[in-house]
Design an enzyme around this catalytic site. Structure first.
Site, PDB file in Angstrom:
ATOM      1  CB  CYS A  45     -57.024  10.027 -26.842  1.00 19.94           C
ATOM      2  SG  CYS A  45     -56.840   8.364 -27.501  1.00 19.94           S
ATOM      3  CG  LEU A  70     -53.828   7.485 -53.713  1.00 19.07           C
ATOM      4  CD1 LEU A  70     -55.020   6.620 -54.113  1.00 19.07           C
ATOM      5  CD2 LEU A  70     -52.510   6.718 -53.888  1.00 19.07           C
ATOM      6  CD  GLN A 113     -63.394   4.151 -42.547  1.00 15.52           C
ATOM      7  OE1 GLN A 113     -62.456   3.823 -43.272  1.00 15.52           O
ATOM      8  NE2 GLN A 113     -63.231   4.871 -41.455  1.00 15.52           N
ATOM      9  CE1 TYR A 158     -62.248   8.490 -33.915  1.00 14.64           C
ATOM     10  CE2 TYR A 158     -62.099   6.495 -35.235  1.00 14.64           C
ATOM     11  CZ  TYR A 158     -62.106   7.128 -34.005  1.00 14.64           C
ATOM     12  OH  TYR A 158     -61.977   6.360 -32.859  1.00 14.64           O
TER      13      TYR A 158
END
Length: 420
Positions: free
Chosen positions: A368, A181, A211, A145
């Site tokens: 967008c 990370l 998620q 995404y």
């Protein structure tokens, strides 16, 4: 001439807009242009007042409520018509707010800009804890995404998202045995890709419970849950040391008052030879404000930074900015795919939610698309290192590693060197 007609007359010169008013009268604005699809809209009761009262939010909500009907074309065609006539780089757009409106927007936005930890989780949940079925309908199979990378014209969304991951991982210069990370790990696709391609151990952190469930299950299904771990934790509370840090599409939720804290925390988490890659939507111009529609319906607390604002976050913290790349049209292409998939999934989305939600989602994605194609939004990929020696002298390694990552049978030069 009605006030709103005066606006249309100024805003649309190329392409043709037909407006059917509440009383049944109609007017045509602009001149036909083969590059722009003609659009016809019909105003329902009260639509004009809503738009004049608050052009941005009023137009969006009137469309969502069915108070503005697009008779010819669709919402993307309509927004494209306005945006193509008022491009960001032309600097004379009638869509830009006046001085008084800018002042009001800044004052209102400043009140909601501070993104405390308790609010961060709530803001993330508002968007990312929507039904996973929704995201499956318009994203690629890996649920990426964020902006894809179109290495060639005409490639599929799935390929472009794979190429995006290769593009980013190549810049990180990850070596075997490193710890990585992933801040804002989404549904785990980037973390799993990093481990698959480099063997590195990866920790992904997110504030979305939905998620997290998906990411952990994916790691279990892939048999790598001991090497790719996911935690529900704010990045500010992460401890330990990491050789590499990656953050894709999360920085837009940090909030400008916390940029300094973000970069200070990242520096604390990096080893002395550590490298970080930040991928974020950015403004091509000066700092601004988030529009009312986005704040209310899509990303509460979200803000797209100017490059100058990002710089204020890391300056003085003894970082080296080691690379900057500006992706100009890649997100417009990505969003076009998402928009088309959303249109194709109309019945399924209405079944999950309702017609108003579907219209909202279309407006969000269409807005967008035009913001990246004609407006002042871009994507930045910014690379930082604590050490001036941690990375090769030239950018050649990026291209070599990216080619190898995109051709799985090849061994990267870095891997070959380790093996030797």
């Amino acid at each position: 001439m009605a006030l709103i007609d005066r606006f249309f007359a100024r805003a649309v010169k190329r392409g043709q807009l037909t407006v059917i008013h509440e009383d049944g009268s109609s007017r045509i604005f602009g001149e036909a242009d083969p590059a722009l699809k003609p659009v016809t809209i019909r105003f329902g009761s009260g639509a004009t007042r809503r738009i004049l009262r608050d052009p941005s939010l009023g137009a969006a909500e009137a469309f969502m409520d069915g108070n503005v009907e697009i008779v010819e074309g669709d919402i993307l065609d309509m927004l494209t018509l306005f945006a193509a006539n008022n491009r960001w780089e032309d600097n004379d757009s009638v869509l830009f707010p006046g001085a008084f409106k800018k002042l009001l927007d800044k004052l209102a936005f400043r009140l909601g800009r501070i993104n405390m930890q308790r609010r961060s989780k709530r803001n993330v949940a508002h968007h990312y804890d929507l039904s996973g079925k929704l995201y499956d309908l318009f994203l690629d199979t890996d649920r990426q995404y964020s902006c894809a990378y179109f290495s060639e014209a005409g490639i599929s969304l799935e390929q472009a998202q794979l190429d995006k991951k290769a593009h980013i991982v190549a810049k990180l210069a990850i070596e075997p045995g490193m710890k990585v990370l992933d801040i804002g790990c989404g549904w785990g696709g980037m973390a799993l890709y990093i481990h698959e391609k480099t063997g590195a151990e990866v920790l992904g952190v997110t504030l979305s419970e939905e998620q997290l469930k998906v990411a952990r299950q994916r790691a279990i299904d892939a048999g790598v849950a001991d090497k790719v771990k996911f935690e529900l934790i704010d990045y500010r509370n992460v401890t330990g040391q990491f050789d590499r840090i990656v953050s894709v599409g999360m920085f837009e939720h940090v909030g400008t008052p916390h940029y300094r804290a973000f970069f200070r925390k990242v520096r604390e988490l990096l080893t002395p030879q550590g490298v970080m890659l930040l991928h974020t939507i950015g403004r091509a111009g000066a700092p601004g404000v988030t529009d009312a529609f986005t704040l209310k319906y899509i990303f509460p607390g979200g803000y797209i930074p100017a490059l100058s604002e990002i710089a204020k976050g890391y300056e003085g913290l003894r970082y080296f900015m080691t690379d900057v790349e500006v992706l100009r049209l890649h997100y417009a292409e990505t969003l076009q795919h998402w928009y088309e998939r959303t249109l194709a999934a109309r019945d399924a989305i209405v079944g999950l939610y309702d017609e108003r939600f579907y219209r909202m989602w279309c407006f969000y994605l269409a807005g967008c698309v035009v913001s990246f194609r004609y407006g002042g939004l871009v994507n930045y990929q910014l690379q930082f290192s604590r050490s001036r020696e941690a990375l090769p002298l030239t950018r050649d390694y990026m291209f070599e590693e990216e080619r190898a990552l995109r051709e799985p049978h090849k061994v990267t030069l870095r891997q070959a060197g380790k093996a030797g």
